[in-house]
Write an enzyme that holds these catalytic residues in place. Structure first.
Site, PDB file in Angstrom:
ATOM      1  N   GLY A  67       0.843  -1.196   0.000  1.00 41.60           N
ATOM      2  CA  GLY A  67       0.000   0.000   0.000  1.00 41.60           C
ATOM      3  C   GLY A  67       0.872   1.238   0.000  1.00 41.60           C
ATOM      4  O   GLY A  67       2.077   1.164   0.245  1.00 41.60           O
TER       5      GLY A  67
ATOM      6  N   ARG B 188       4.000   6.017   1.710  1.00 39.83           N
ATOM      7  CA  ARG B 188       4.491   7.398   1.773  1.00 39.83           C
ATOM      8  C   ARG B 188       4.025   8.196   0.562  1.00 39.83           C
ATOM      9  O   ARG B 188       4.671   9.145   0.146  1.00 39.83           O
ATOM     10  CB  ARG B 188       6.005   7.433   1.865  1.00 39.83           C
ATOM     11  CG  ARG B 188       6.714   6.759   0.709  1.00 39.83           C
ATOM     12  CD  ARG B 188       8.138   7.199   0.708  1.00 39.83           C
ATOM     13  NE  ARG B 188       8.911   6.447  -0.264  1.00 39.83           N
ATOM     14  CZ  ARG B 188      10.172   6.695  -0.526  1.00 39.83           C
ATOM     15  NH1 ARG B 188      10.806   7.657   0.112  1.00 39.83           N
ATOM     16  NH2 ARG B 188      10.825   5.989  -1.412  1.00 39.83           N
TER      17      ARG B 188
ATOM     18  N   LYS C 190       4.490  12.128  -3.298  1.00 39.38           N
ATOM     19  CA  LYS C 190       5.317  11.057  -2.726  1.00 39.38           C
ATOM     20  C   LYS C 190       6.231  11.678  -1.674  1.00 39.38           C
ATOM     21  O   LYS C 190       6.963  12.617  -1.976  1.00 39.38           O
ATOM     22  CB  LYS C 190       6.142  10.429  -3.861  1.00 39.38           C
ATOM     23  CG  LYS C 190       6.973   9.224  -3.486  1.00 39.38           C
ATOM     24  CD  LYS C 190       7.427   8.520  -4.764  1.00 39.38           C
ATOM     25  CE  LYS C 190       8.499   7.477  -4.493  1.00 39.38           C
ATOM     26  NZ  LYS C 190       8.953   6.836  -5.753  1.00 39.38           N
TER      27      LYS C 190
ATOM     28  N   ARG D 239      -1.300  -1.125 -10.198  1.00 44.40           N
ATOM     29  CA  ARG D 239      -0.130  -1.985 -10.344  1.00 44.40           C
ATOM     30  C   ARG D 239      -0.575  -3.438 -10.452  1.00 44.40           C
ATOM     31  O   ARG D 239      -1.715  -3.763 -10.082  1.00 44.40           O
ATOM     32  CB  ARG D 239       0.771  -1.843  -9.104  1.00 44.40           C
ATOM     33  CG  ARG D 239       1.138  -0.406  -8.789  1.00 44.40           C
ATOM     34  CD  ARG D 239       1.190  -0.174  -7.270  1.00 44.40           C
ATOM     35  NE  ARG D 239       1.337   1.256  -6.953  1.00 44.40           N
ATOM     36  CZ  ARG D 239       2.492   1.881  -6.846  1.00 44.40           C
ATOM     37  NH1 ARG D 239       3.618   1.213  -6.949  1.00 44.40           N
ATOM     38  NH2 ARG D 239       2.528   3.175  -6.582  1.00 44.40           N
TER      39      ARG D 239
ATOM     40  N   ASP E 118       4.692  -4.835  -7.333  1.00 40.13           N
ATOM     41  CA  ASP E 118       4.076  -3.564  -6.926  1.00 40.13           C
ATOM     42  C   ASP E 118       4.662  -2.393  -7.720  1.00 40.13           C
ATOM     43  O   ASP E 118       4.133  -1.283  -7.651  1.00 40.13           O
ATOM     44  CB  ASP E 118       4.248  -3.323  -5.422  1.00 40.13           C
ATOM     45  CG  ASP E 118       5.685  -3.469  -4.968  1.00 40.13           C
ATOM     46  OD1 ASP E 118       6.247  -4.568  -5.148  1.00 40.13           O
ATOM     47  OD2 ASP E 118       6.255  -2.496  -4.469  1.00 40.13           O
TER      48      ASP E 118
HETATM   49  P1  AMP Z   1       9.361   0.971  -3.012  1.00 47.00           P
HETATM   50  O1  AMP Z   1      10.567   0.152  -2.699  1.00 47.00           O
HETATM   51  O2  AMP Z   1       9.633   2.448  -3.109  1.00 47.00           O
HETATM   52  O3  AMP Z   1       8.597   0.462  -4.201  1.00 47.00           O
HETATM   53  O4  AMP Z   1       8.399   0.843  -1.748  1.00 47.00           O
HETATM   54  C1  AMP Z   1       7.886  -0.372  -1.303  1.00 47.00           C
HETATM   55  C2  AMP Z   1       6.839  -0.112  -0.244  1.00 47.00           C
HETATM   56  O5  AMP Z   1       7.428   0.539   0.891  1.00 47.00           O
HETATM   57  C3  AMP Z   1       5.699   0.767  -0.681  1.00 47.00           C
HETATM   58  O6  AMP Z   1       4.529   0.274  -0.095  1.00 47.00           O
HETATM   59  C4  AMP Z   1       6.068   2.114  -0.114  1.00 47.00           C
HETATM   60  O7  AMP Z   1       4.923   2.916   0.093  1.00 47.00           O
HETATM   61  C5  AMP Z   1       6.730   1.731   1.193  1.00 47.00           C
HETATM   62  N1  AMP Z   1       7.696   2.746   1.669  1.00 47.00           N
HETATM   63  C6  AMP Z   1       8.889   3.065   1.120  1.00 47.00           C
HETATM   64  N2  AMP Z   1       9.510   4.035   1.835  1.00 47.00           N
HETATM   65  C7  AMP Z   1       8.688   4.344   2.862  1.00 47.00           C
HETATM   66  C8  AMP Z   1       8.746   5.262   3.963  1.00 47.00           C
HETATM   67  N3  AMP Z   1       9.788   6.074   4.146  1.00 47.00           N
HETATM   68  N4  AMP Z   1       7.701   5.279   4.821  1.00 47.00           N
HETATM   69  C9  AMP Z   1       6.651   4.467   4.659  1.00 47.00           C
HETATM   70  N5  AMP Z   1       6.532   3.593   3.663  1.00 47.00           N
HETATM   71  C10 AMP Z   1       7.529   3.512   2.768  1.00 47.00           C
HETATM   72 MG    MG Z   2       7.045   0.871  -5.178  1.00 45.60          MG
END
Ligand code: AMP
Ligand code: MG
Length: 493
Positions: free
Chosen positions: A98, A101, A121, A191, A259
């Site tokens: 989900g 951020r 974001k 996605r 995702d």
């Molecule tokens: P990503 O690796 O950017 O595709 O992120 C994978 C998951 O981690 C997604 O659900 C993002 O929303 C969550 N996520 C990444 N960074 C953060 C953060 N700093 N705080 C909260 N959720 C995060």
């Molecule tokens: Mg992602």
């Protein structure tokens, strides 16, 4: 958590035309969530040319109002901010995720009538944040801005970057970084992982999501017989085309979890991505990709794997009889390598200036790639060097095995329908002179983050906006790094 919509600035004078179609889907698919209040929003960069295409005028509001808008402090009228629910296979393992951020403000209708998601974001925690802080640091958001805009200029389907603003608040990573918010524009944020989530809820949610995605991305299928199977075929086709485009410019996504695969066929989620320099199918930049799962040469296989996860989610819609559903889905998936190969080969022929098909073309292309790998030749520059009459006088091109290949290619060009001059024109329109070289990107980020100097970034963005132009003064942007051993990129930062 509540952002004020009454800061005095009028975010609507920029020309927003908001709708919230996603927020009308079954409510298990999202959670209404407001961007977090931040101390001191400030504009780092606004994308005026993208704004123009969207029918937005960012000059209509003062910089403080733009900062408030893109930090989520003054929402456009009609915006119903939500965090989207999704799941995903990360490095092969299934996880509930989900928007941890990110917050979808809604969809903006462009002058041509298309709906574009407007997403912030780095705008604070949501119910999906798990252990994370919901924040983003300036460097990685500018990195997404640079690479996504470079991809767009290369003509590759991608989400876009409309703005980066700093929040005036620190974020805590390995070191203390400046907090920032990126405004991402996308055909949608649906996605493969969204379908993985929906299908695990119930069939009604799955069907609602599928119908929504079809209406948004494949409207010609709305009344088609067997529309869900055709939808699977359309998504498969877009992914095959997309990954072929990546391969043809040496782009390595770096974190091809389900995702991070958009149903729209746009490249999404620029975390640990980078462009390959010396040609090597084993190239990996991501610091956590130890097994090389997402290595350059493995990207087409991974796309097929991700599409298999997608197909599984659709099974209940494909046929009431499970064996029949599996059979029709399998047929589409098994066709993926052939579809990919067709896109890839068509692209490679253009890269070599060929307008016709000959049986030996695959071998001709492979022989060049083999030579590039053996001599550690730069992928981008080799194709660009081949794109004009007369090769640069470098030792590598005097090697006998390269010369033999070159003779063979020249003979092949001679048998083609185009006079050679036209072949070179064609080649220069598909073989970029400049790509976002890792060391150039790092240089721009470091000047922006550490010295508050945005000039390096602006210059880089200007160069990357015309990647097929080889202007003399751009020579420095074409140089690969002297030594790239150990270059690493990081995700989730
Ligand atoms: P990503 O690796 O950017 O595709 O992120 C994978 C998951 O981690 C997604 O659900 C993002 O929303 C969550 N996520 C990444 N960074 C953060 C953060 N700093 N705080 C909260 N959720 C995060
Ligand atoms: Mg992602």
């Amino acid at each position: 958590m509540v952002a004020s919509t009454a800061t005095g600035a009028d975010p609507d004078s920029v020309g927003w035309r908001f709708d919230n179609t996603y927020a009308r889907l079954p409510d298990v698919l999202f959670i209404p969530t407001n961007p977090v209040a931040v101390r001191e929003p400030q504009v780092t960069i606004l994308n005026h040319s993208l704004a123009d295409k969207l029918g937005l005028d960012l000059e209509a509001i003062p910089p403080e109002a733009a900062a408030a808008l893109f930090a989520g402090q003054a929402l456009p009228i009609g915006s119903q901010p939500i965090a989207q629910a999704y799941a995903g296979h990360q490095y092969g393992g299934f996880t509930m995720l989900g928007d941890g951020r990110a917050i979808l403000l809604g969809e903006h209708r462009t002058p041509s009538g298309r709906l574009e998601d407007i997403q912030l974001k780095g705008s604070g925690r949501t119910r999906f944040s798990r252990g994370g802080d919901g924040r983003a640091a300036l460097g990685p958001m500018l990195r997404e801005y640079i690479i996504s805009e470079a991809m767009a200029a290369l003509g590759i389907p991608t989400t876009r970057s409309l703005a980066v603003v700093t929040t005036g608040e620190p974020v805590y990573r390995e070191s203390i970084r400046r907090g920032a918010v990126l405004t991402r524009v996308a055909a949608s944020h649906i996605r493969v992982g969204t379908f993985e989530y929906a299908t695990r809820r119930d069939e009604a949610t799955l069907r609602a999501l599928a119908d929504y995605a079809i209406a948004r991305h494949d409207a010609e299928l709305i009344d088609a017989p067997g529309k869900y199977l055709e939808f699977l075929r359309a998504v498969t086709d877009r992914q095959a085309s997309l990954v072929a485009r990546w391969q043809l410019v040496g782009f390595i996504h770096g974190v091809m979890n389900t995702d991070n695969v958009a149903i729209s066929g746009e490249t999404i989620d620029y975390g640990p991505c980078a462009f390959m320099n010396a040609y090597d199918p084993g190239t990996v930049f991501s610091s956590i990709d130890h097994g090389g799962r997402y290595a350059y040469g493995n990207q087409p296989n991974i796309v097929q794997w991700n599409l298999a996860r997608f197909a599984e989610t659709l099974l209940p819609l494909l046929d009431p009889a499970p064996e029949k559903a599996v059979a029709v889905a399998t047929e589409v998936l098994e066709n993926f390598p052939a579809v990919f190969e067709r896109y890839w080969l068509a692209g490679m022929r253009k890269k070599l200036g060929l307008r016709t098909d000959e049986a030996g073309d695959v071998e001709l292309i492979q022989a060049l790639l083999d030579w590039m790998q053996k001599s550690r030749a730069d992928f981008t520059n080799t194709f660009r060097d081949l794109s004009s009459e007369g090769l640069p006088a470098v030792d590598r091109y005097r090697e006998p095995d390269f010369q033999a290949w070159h003779d063979q290619w020249q003979n092949r060009l001679g048998r083609d329908i185009l006079p050679n001059g036209f072949s070179y024109d064609l080649m220069r329109s598909v073989n970029p002179a400049v790509i976002p070289r890792n060391h150039r990107v790092e240089e721009a980020l470091s000047a922006a983050e550490k010295r508050d100097d945005l000039s390096v970034l602006h210059r880089l963005l200007e160069v990357l906006a015309s990647p097929y132009e080889a202007r003399q003064e751009l020579a420095e942007y074409r140089e690969p790094p002297h030594e790239e051993n150990g270059y690493r990129t990081f995700c989730g930062t």
